[in-house]
Design a protein around this motif. Structure first.
Motif, mmCIF file in Angstrom:
data_model
loop_
_atom_site.group_PDB
_atom_site.id
_atom_site.type_symbol
_atom_site.label_atom_id
_atom_site.label_comp_id
_atom_site.label_asym_id
_atom_site.label_seq_id
_atom_site.Cartn_x
_atom_site.Cartn_y
_atom_site.Cartn_z
ATOM 1 N N THR A 1 -15.609 29.011 -8.080
ATOM 2 C CA THR A 1 -14.088 29.125 -8.390
ATOM 3 C C THR A 1 -13.776 27.712 -9.197
ATOM 4 O O THR A 1 -14.365 26.885 -8.529
ATOM 5 N N ILE A 2 -13.017 27.828 -10.341
ATOM 6 C CA ILE A 2 -12.525 26.649 -10.494
ATOM 7 C C ILE A 2 -10.778 26.707 -10.475
ATOM 8 O O ILE A 2 -10.254 27.760 -10.405
ATOM 9 N N GLN A 3 -10.280 25.510 -10.308
ATOM 10 C CA GLN A 3 -8.802 25.282 -10.426
ATOM 11 C C GLN A 3 -8.364 24.649 -11.537
ATOM 12 O O GLN A 3 -8.796 24.008 -12.240
ATOM 13 N N VAL A 4 -7.514 25.708 -12.374
ATOM 14 C CA VAL A 4 -7.088 25.473 -13.550
ATOM 15 C C VAL A 4 -5.454 24.923 -13.617
ATOM 16 O O VAL A 4 -4.741 25.234 -13.097
ATOM 17 N N SER A 5 -5.461 23.670 -14.533
ATOM 18 C CA SER A 5 -4.384 23.020 -14.455
ATOM 19 C C SER A 5 -3.616 23.206 -15.943
ATOM 20 O O SER A 5 -4.482 23.335 -16.828
ATOM 21 N N MET A 6 -2.409 22.860 -16.146
ATOM 22 C CA MET A 6 -1.924 23.018 -17.552
ATOM 23 C C MET A 6 -1.168 21.563 -17.680
ATOM 24 O O MET A 6 -0.447 20.944 -17.084
ATOM 25 N N GLU A 7 -1.405 21.262 -19.028
ATOM 26 C CA GLU A 7 -0.698 19.956 -19.554
ATOM 27 C C GLU A 7 0.080 20.310 -20.820
ATOM 28 O O GLU A 7 -0.618 21.141 -21.713
ATOM 29 N N TYR B 1 -7.011 22.833 -18.116
ATOM 30 C CA TYR B 1 -8.083 22.061 -17.727
ATOM 31 C C TYR B 1 -8.844 22.461 -16.421
ATOM 32 O O TYR B 1 -8.047 23.178 -15.815
ATOM 33 N N ASN B 2 -10.073 22.119 -16.078
ATOM 34 C CA ASN B 2 -10.984 22.478 -14.917
ATOM 35 C C ASN B 2 -10.545 21.297 -14.164
ATOM 36 O O ASN B 2 -11.030 20.286 -14.435
ATOM 37 N N GLY B 3 -9.760 21.585 -13.245
ATOM 38 C CA GLY B 3 -9.297 20.246 -12.486
ATOM 39 C C GLY B 3 -7.897 19.871 -12.965
ATOM 40 O O GLY B 3 -6.912 20.406 -13.729
ATOM 41 N N ILE C 1 11.771 18.978 -23.616
ATOM 42 C CA ILE C 1 11.138 18.510 -24.930
ATOM 43 C C ILE C 1 11.209 17.152 -25.101
ATOM 44 O O ILE C 1 11.839 16.246 -24.235
ATOM 45 N N ASN C 2 10.419 16.510 -25.953
ATOM 46 C CA ASN C 2 9.937 15.212 -25.773
ATOM 47 C C ASN C 2 9.438 14.601 -24.562
ATOM 48 O O ASN C 2 10.081 13.551 -24.115
ATOM 49 N N ALA C 3 8.656 15.386 -23.807
ATOM 50 C CA ALA C 3 8.134 15.178 -22.458
ATOM 51 C C ALA C 3 6.722 15.501 -22.273
ATOM 52 O O ALA C 3 6.263 16.273 -22.978
ATOM 53 N N TYR C 4 6.072 14.828 -21.397
ATOM 54 C CA TYR C 4 4.858 15.207 -20.759
ATOM 55 C C TYR C 4 4.895 15.722 -19.365
ATOM 56 O O TYR C 4 5.711 15.416 -18.599
ATOM 57 N N THR C 5 4.357 17.330 -19.294
ATOM 58 C CA THR C 5 4.421 17.833 -18.160
ATOM 59 C C THR C 5 3.019 18.321 -17.548
ATOM 60 O O THR C 5 2.133 18.843 -18.407
ATOM 61 N N GLU C 6 2.671 17.942 -16.463
ATOM 62 C CA GLU C 6 1.470 18.532 -15.934
ATOM 63 C C GLU C 6 1.717 19.607 -14.719
ATOM 64 O O GLU C 6 2.602 19.034 -14.240
ATOM 65 N N ILE C 7 1.188 20.619 -14.779
ATOM 66 C CA ILE C 7 1.100 21.482 -13.673
ATOM 67 C C ILE C 7 -0.239 21.598 -12.802
ATOM 68 O O ILE C 7 -1.136 22.473 -13.799
ATOM 69 N N ASN C 8 -0.440 20.991 -11.882
ATOM 70 C CA ASN C 8 -2.042 20.837 -11.343
ATOM 71 C C ASN C 8 -2.290 22.015 -10.442
ATOM 72 O O ASN C 8 -1.392 22.461 -9.605
ATOM 73 N N ASN C 9 -3.686 22.520 -10.748
ATOM 74 C CA ASN C 9 -3.988 23.373 -9.681
ATOM 75 C C ASN C 9 -3.333 24.797 -9.487
ATOM 76 O O ASN C 9 -3.091 25.174 -8.584
#
Length: 175
Positions: A143-149, A119-121, A82-90
């Protein structure tokens, strides 16, 4: 002056026959039986193929024919901070296995879905595809690689908050 009664009678019969033929040719419903075959494919082989991504595919699992994203998977954690920024790329590959170009976007649902974007990328260099105004076009075979923010900073969420229920990939014909 005598009227030709035979010709008048023949003319009346011709118009009557036309009216009868026209009236009997109309119908309001038609019922016909047809057969249709619909095949179900695995996620990777469907018209819109979904599979594990190259970098963080360990977050992606298949269960009962559905792709699931499990954010606690690699370390058996309970989710994101909580109270954070998380990226999980590709983490996820999306492939257009169809024969037509498509416009693709993602819908997220849940009580706190606004904190999650796909995201696309990567979020730094890619394109947001969350919401029907954020589409990306995929030609056949692309094909695209999807990331989550995930951004829960200043959200006021507690540790038991659920972010999203579902992620829906929507593909519309681009032509």
């Amino acid at each position: 002056m005598a009227r030709p009664k035979g010709k008048l009678l023949a003319l009346v019969l011709v118009f009557g026959a036309i009216t009868v033929v026209t009236a009997t040719g109309a119908f309001t419903t038609v019922e016909a039986e047809r057969t249709a075959e619909v095949n179900v494919s695995g996620d990777a082989n469907a018209l819109l193929g979904l599979s594990e991504g190259p970098d963080n595919g360990e977050y992606v699992t298949t269960d009962g024919g559905e792709i699931q994203i499990e954010l606690g998977a690699p370390e058996s954690a309970d989710g994101v901070n909580i109270n954070a920024y998380t990226e999980i790329n590709n983490m996820l590959n999306v492939t257009n296995n169809g024969q037509n170009a498509i416009n693709l976007y993602v819908n997220t649902t849940g009580s706190n879905a606004g904190h999650v974007s796909l995201y696309n990328g990567t979020p730094d260099t890619g394109t947001n595809i969350t919401g029907d105004t954020n589409t990306v076009t995929l030609n056949p075979g692309d094909t695209i690689q999807v990331s989550m923010e995930i951004d829960t900073r200043d959200s006021g969420l507690d540790q038991d908050a659920e972010l999203i229920d579902t992620i829906e990939f929507v593909a519309n014909d681009a032509s």
